[in-house]
Each structure stands twice: as structure tokens, then as C-alpha cells.
Design a protein around this motif. Sequence first.
Motif, PDB file in Angstrom:
ATOM      1  N   THR A  64     -31.035 -38.946   3.465  1.00 34.56           N
ATOM      2  CA  THR A  64     -31.729 -37.935   2.668  1.00 34.56           C
ATOM      3  C   THR A  64     -32.539 -37.056   3.613  1.00 34.56           C
ATOM      4  OG1 THR A  64     -33.253 -37.526   0.819  1.00 34.56           O
ATOM      5  CG2 THR A  64     -33.668 -39.503   2.144  1.00 34.56           C
ATOM      6  N   TRP A  65     -32.385 -35.736   3.478  1.00 32.82           N
ATOM      7  CA  TRP A  65     -32.954 -34.776   4.415  1.00 32.82           C
ATOM      8  C   TRP A  65     -34.100 -33.990   3.786  1.00 32.82           C
ATOM      9  CZ3 TRP A  65     -33.240 -33.258   9.310  1.00 32.82           C
ATOM     10  CH2 TRP A  65     -33.753 -31.975   9.564  1.00 32.82           C
ATOM     11  N   GLY A  66     -35.167 -33.746   4.587  1.00 35.31           N
ATOM     12  CA  GLY A  66     -36.292 -32.943   4.133  1.00 35.31           C
ATOM     13  C   GLY A  66     -36.492 -31.700   4.983  1.00 35.31           C
ATOM     14  N   ASN A  67     -36.501 -30.531   4.343  1.00 34.01           N
ATOM     15  CA  ASN A  67     -36.685 -29.262   5.048  1.00 34.01           C
ATOM     16  C   ASN A  67     -38.135 -29.071   5.491  1.00 34.01           C
ATOM     17  OD1 ASN A  67     -33.974 -28.365   4.202  1.00 34.01           O
ATOM     18  ND2 ASN A  67     -34.911 -28.165   2.178  1.00 34.01           N
ATOM     19  N   GLY A  68     -38.299 -28.240   6.519  1.00 36.09           N
ATOM     20  CA  GLY A  68     -39.628 -27.782   6.875  1.00 36.09           C
ATOM     21  C   GLY A  68     -40.138 -26.781   5.858  1.00 36.09           C
ATOM     22  N   THR A  69     -41.395 -26.416   5.982  1.00 37.16           N
ATOM     23  CA  THR A  69     -42.025 -25.494   5.035  1.00 37.16           C
ATOM     24  C   THR A  69     -41.244 -24.186   4.917  1.00 37.16           C
ATOM     25  OG1 THR A  69     -44.185 -26.411   5.607  1.00 37.16           O
ATOM     26  CG2 THR A  69     -44.159 -24.276   4.478  1.00 37.16           C
ATOM     27  N   ASP A  70     -40.911 -23.819   3.685  1.00 30.85           N
ATOM     28  CA  ASP A  70     -40.196 -22.586   3.352  1.00 30.85           C
ATOM     29  C   ASP A  70     -38.773 -22.527   3.912  1.00 30.85           C
ATOM     30  OD1 ASP A  70     -42.259 -21.509   1.821  1.00 30.85           O
ATOM     31  OD2 ASP A  70     -43.233 -20.605   3.571  1.00 30.85           O
ATOM     32  N   ALA A  71     -38.246 -23.637   4.372  1.00 27.47           N
ATOM     33  CA  ALA A  71     -36.879 -23.674   4.915  1.00 27.47           C
ATOM     34  C   ALA A  71     -35.915 -24.251   3.884  1.00 27.47           C
ATOM     35  CB  ALA A  71     -36.826 -24.484   6.198  1.00 27.47           C
TER      36      ALA A  71
END
Length: 278
Positions: A64-71
Motif C-alpha cells: 500500500t502506497w502513500g503519496n507526499g503532500t499534494d502528490a
Amino acid sequence: MRLLATVVLLLGIMVSPARATATIESHYRVAGPWTVATADVGTAYKLYYPADLGVGGFRHPIITWGNGTDAVPSQYSGVLNQLASWGFAVVASTDKTTGTGSEMIDAARYLVDRNADPASAFYGKLDVTKVGAVGHSQGAGGSVNTATKSGGLITSVVPIALPAPRLVGSGDRFFVDQLTCPVLFLSGSNDWLISPHSAVQGYYNAVPGAAAKAMLKGAGHNTIQGSGGGFLGYLTAWLMYTLQGDSTARGAFVGSPPEIGTNPSWENAAQKSLPWLS
């Protein structure tokens, strides 16, 4: 015969340097053996996964992947395609704020549920006992929260460019001292403002169990975006080691010394209490 011997000698000279420089990192830095397919789940998730799911009875670990802020996931296509090519089923939340971990937990559970759904292409083809959480920047904090808040669902975590404590909002606070699964902290030597080595060292020290860390020389805060830069090799190796039981990949982090500690492209590498393969 002399001509043949000369040709063989010349060929040996030409190929031997390539053999000498082959490393664990270089092996896992390139695309793996699986052809990659992608799919959108409405507007909530982007999936990256092996096109021939379950061939030979293989069960694919979940990432499971988490984006950086606003990405968004498309900004990390190099990493997400890379992991799918090595046999992982990757689910990337499209949310641009993943720091709490809730989006990443829901995404992981989405794929776990698909494994039990006879109508799904993933039915019976995923290893729901091997689930990794990986994220960048705010999503790196989200990966830690995913690991500590999901009730044991996560078995390996990689926070990339994890922000220093002073930059983490109260709603996104994470607690590395609550981690119970192996964790690899990755950051860049030029990421001095957001994820400096002093912060990474502090996080590493606070983990009570299995952990590793390393800084990629010359890498900035967003180097992981696009192609994935120099992070691909050891990120892939860590997940192959901790989620697929790959003994070759383990040598990148465990040994006398582990490869990452002698690689001139990396610095400040350390590891503690890393598990044997299971």
C-alpha cells in the motif's frame, strides 16, 4: 588456436569488469520478471500489479502506497511499476493527504478483500499475510501510522524522506517506537531541510525492534518521484527480503558487512535486529 585463445582472452577482459561490479543493488534496480498491468478503482485507487497474476501458484504480497503532500500516484510511476514488476500487487491511494494512514489502511484492506472475492481477478492470488506500507514525505508518516494502526496487518514498512518531527502536524503524528514490524528509513543527503539525517537517526534509534536506515548521496526530497532515482535498488531489495523471503536481497542489509554499508553511493547506513528469513 592462437587466434581463438586471443579472442577468448579479449572477451574475458571485456566482460570481467561487468561481473566484478554486479551488486545486489544493481540486480534489483532494474525491472523484474513480471509484466505490469495497471487499473483504476474509480477515483480512489490506482493499481499496479503483475499481468499474469498467480502464475505457477505464486501468491503476490501487497504494497500500500502513500503519496507526499499534494502528490498523486502518477508522480511515482517509476517506483510503483518497479515494485509490480517484482511480483507485488500495489495499491496506491489517489488521496493527496495520506499522513494519518487511514487512506493507506483502507487501500490495503481493499486488496485483502479482493483476494477473498470470487469475482475479482485477484481472487486467491494474493498473500494477505505479507503486506508492506511504503510512502514518501507525508505518505512516509502515513506508512508508519498504517503499520501501527492496522492491527498487525502490515509486516514491513519503508518511510521515504520521513519529515522531521517539527514539520509533522498534530493530526499526522506518528510513533516509530510503536512499530512491531521491520522498518527501513530511506532519505537523501541533500534533503537537509525536511528529512535530514539527524531526524532519520532519531527515528531509527527510537524503534525498539528490527530497523535499518541509509541516506542516498546527492538525493533531494523529491528524488523518489518520476523514475525513482537511485532509491529503486535497495527499496526493491528490502521488500523482496521482508515480504518474499529472498535470501539474495537480504544480503543488502544483513552480513559482514551488509552491502548497503559498503556502497559508495550511500552513507550513514545502519541496521539492527533484522530477522532471519521465514
